[in-house]
Design an enzyme around this catalytic site. Structure first.
Site, PDB file in Angstrom:
ATOM      1  N   GLU A  19      68.909  42.700  54.664  1.00 56.10           N
ATOM      2  CA  GLU A  19      69.174  43.218  56.011  1.00 56.10           C
ATOM      3  C   GLU A  19      70.466  42.647  56.589  1.00 56.10           C
ATOM      4  O   GLU A  19      70.537  41.477  56.963  1.00 56.10           O
ATOM      5  CB  GLU A  19      68.001  42.897  56.949  1.00 56.10           C
ATOM      6  CG  GLU A  19      66.709  43.571  56.568  1.00 56.10           C
ATOM      7  CD  GLU A  19      66.791  45.086  56.641  1.00 56.10           C
ATOM      8  OE1 GLU A  19      67.409  45.626  57.587  1.00 56.10           O
ATOM      9  OE2 GLU A  19      66.239  45.733  55.739  1.00 56.10           O
ATOM     10  N   GLU A  60      63.628  40.881  64.895  1.00 58.25           N
ATOM     11  CA  GLU A  60      64.278  41.496  63.728  1.00 58.25           C
ATOM     12  C   GLU A  60      63.391  41.378  62.492  1.00 58.25           C
ATOM     13  O   GLU A  60      63.284  42.324  61.704  1.00 58.25           O
ATOM     14  CB  GLU A  60      65.640  40.865  63.473  1.00 58.25           C
ATOM     15  CG  GLU A  60      66.438  41.558  62.391  1.00 58.25           C
ATOM     16  CD  GLU A  60      66.832  42.979  62.758  1.00 58.25           C
ATOM     17  OE1 GLU A  60      66.536  43.889  61.952  1.00 58.25           O
ATOM     18  OE2 GLU A  60      67.432  43.188  63.822  1.00 58.25           O
ATOM     19  N   GLU A  67      59.436  48.378  59.057  1.00 63.80           N
ATOM     20  CA  GLU A  67      60.201  49.389  58.325  1.00 63.80           C
ATOM     21  C   GLU A  67      59.854  49.396  56.845  1.00 63.80           C
ATOM     22  O   GLU A  67      59.660  50.466  56.255  1.00 63.80           O
ATOM     23  CB  GLU A  67      61.701  49.149  58.501  1.00 63.80           C
ATOM     24  CG  GLU A  67      62.217  49.515  59.872  1.00 63.80           C
ATOM     25  CD  GLU A  67      63.708  49.256  60.014  1.00 63.80           C
ATOM     26  OE1 GLU A  67      64.310  48.622  59.119  1.00 63.80           O
ATOM     27  OE2 GLU A  67      64.270  49.696  61.028  1.00 63.80           O
TER      28      GLU A  67
END
Length: 107
Positions: A19, A60, A67
């Site tokens: 990420e 996050e 996700e």
């Protein structure tokens, strides 16, 4: 306890590797922390800034986990999956706004 710690560290490593946003937020937090610690401001303001940046990283990580879990379920566009991803992303945005506002509040 040791296994849980290893799982947590593995999650940080995997998120760091996959990420870009997480890497940017970690680097920003590291760069801003010394500034926050050494600037002339009251301890409460300093703690609020550090807490806010920690909240960005936490949201996050949660956003990324949501996700990835949704992506594991299906790669097809589904309205509820899009909704959950967008809502989690909004949580990160709110945390970023809070961190920025807390940093500006120090001046």
């Amino acid at each position: 306890i040791a296994e849980a710690l290893l799982n947590s560290l593995n999650g940080l490593i995997l998120t760091w590797k996959s990420e870009w946003a997480f890497r940017l937020e970690v680097i920003t937090s590291i760069l801003i922390s010394p500034f926050v610690i050494f600037i002339q401001a009251d301890k409460t303001s300093k703690m609020f800034v550090l807490f806010s940046f920690s909240l960005v990283l936490i949201t996050e990580l949660l956003n990324t986990s949501l996700e990835k879990a949704n992506d594991a379920r299906t790669q097809q566009q589904e309205p509820l999956i899009k909704f959950s991803k967008d809502a989690a992303s909004s949580a990160v945005l709110i945390a970023l706004c809070l961190a920025g506002a807390s940093l500006l509040n120090m001046f």
